[in-house]
Design an enzyme around this catalytic site. Structure first.
Site, PDB file in Angstrom:
ATOM      1  N   CYS A 252      55.126   8.655  15.539  1.00 36.07           N
ATOM      2  CA  CYS A 252      56.379   8.614  16.191  1.00 36.07           C
ATOM      3  C   CYS A 252      56.305   8.275  17.873  1.00 36.07           C
ATOM      4  O   CYS A 252      55.738   9.038  18.546  1.00 36.07           O
ATOM      5  CB  CYS A 252      57.179   9.690  16.105  1.00 36.07           C
TER       6      CYS A 252
ATOM      7  N   CYS B 230      57.963  10.517  20.007  1.00 33.72           N
ATOM      8  CA  CYS B 230      57.359  11.638  19.975  1.00 33.72           C
ATOM      9  C   CYS B 230      56.239  11.762  21.113  1.00 33.72           C
ATOM     10  O   CYS B 230      55.875  12.662  21.776  1.00 33.72           O
ATOM     11  CB  CYS B 230      56.682  12.165  18.605  1.00 33.72           C
TER      12      CYS B 230
END
Length: 125
Positions: A30, A33
């Site tokens: 991600c 992230c």
């Protein structure tokens, strides 16, 4: 306090403990992230009195499902076992620090009273 990795077996005890716990649901693949990770880590270094935990949504799929995670990163903040904040998306450092300050400044007696009021009279909310 350093950030801890949280697994399903430890989740409930960790978030229900006294004090403030921030949980970052993330995954290695991600992009947002990866952007939020260092911000989260820096905040953990600046607030040793708070528990900072990360849940790898790939490794902990059942826990992520139980927590209702549909988008990552998702940040949850608990204080004294009460979920006070849950939001998907990477926060910039100033926003995260402002959020931490607000949670620290909460009068938990008022929060408990409001929860009790809502539970006794669902129409009051």
């Amino acid at each position: 306090m350093a950030t801890i990795n949280l697994v399903q077996a430890d989740f409930e005890a960790t978030v229900n403990s006294d004090g403030i716990t921030l949980v970052d649901f993330w995954a290695e693949w991600c992009g947002p992230c990866k952007t939020f990770g260092p911000i989260f880590e820096e905040a953990s270094n600046g607030h040793p009195e708070i528990t900072f935990a990360k849940v790898d949504t790939e490794a902990e799929q059942e826990l992520s499902g139980m927590a209702g995670i549909s988008s990552i990163p998702t940040l949850m903040i608990f204080r004294d076992g009460i979920l006070l904040f849950s939001q998907a998306g990477a926060l910039p450092a100033p926003a995260l620090n402002e959020l931490i300050d607000k949670v620290q400044g909460l009068n938990m007696a008022d929060v408990h009273a409001e929860i009790a009021k809502q539970q006794s009279d669902p129409e009051a909310s």
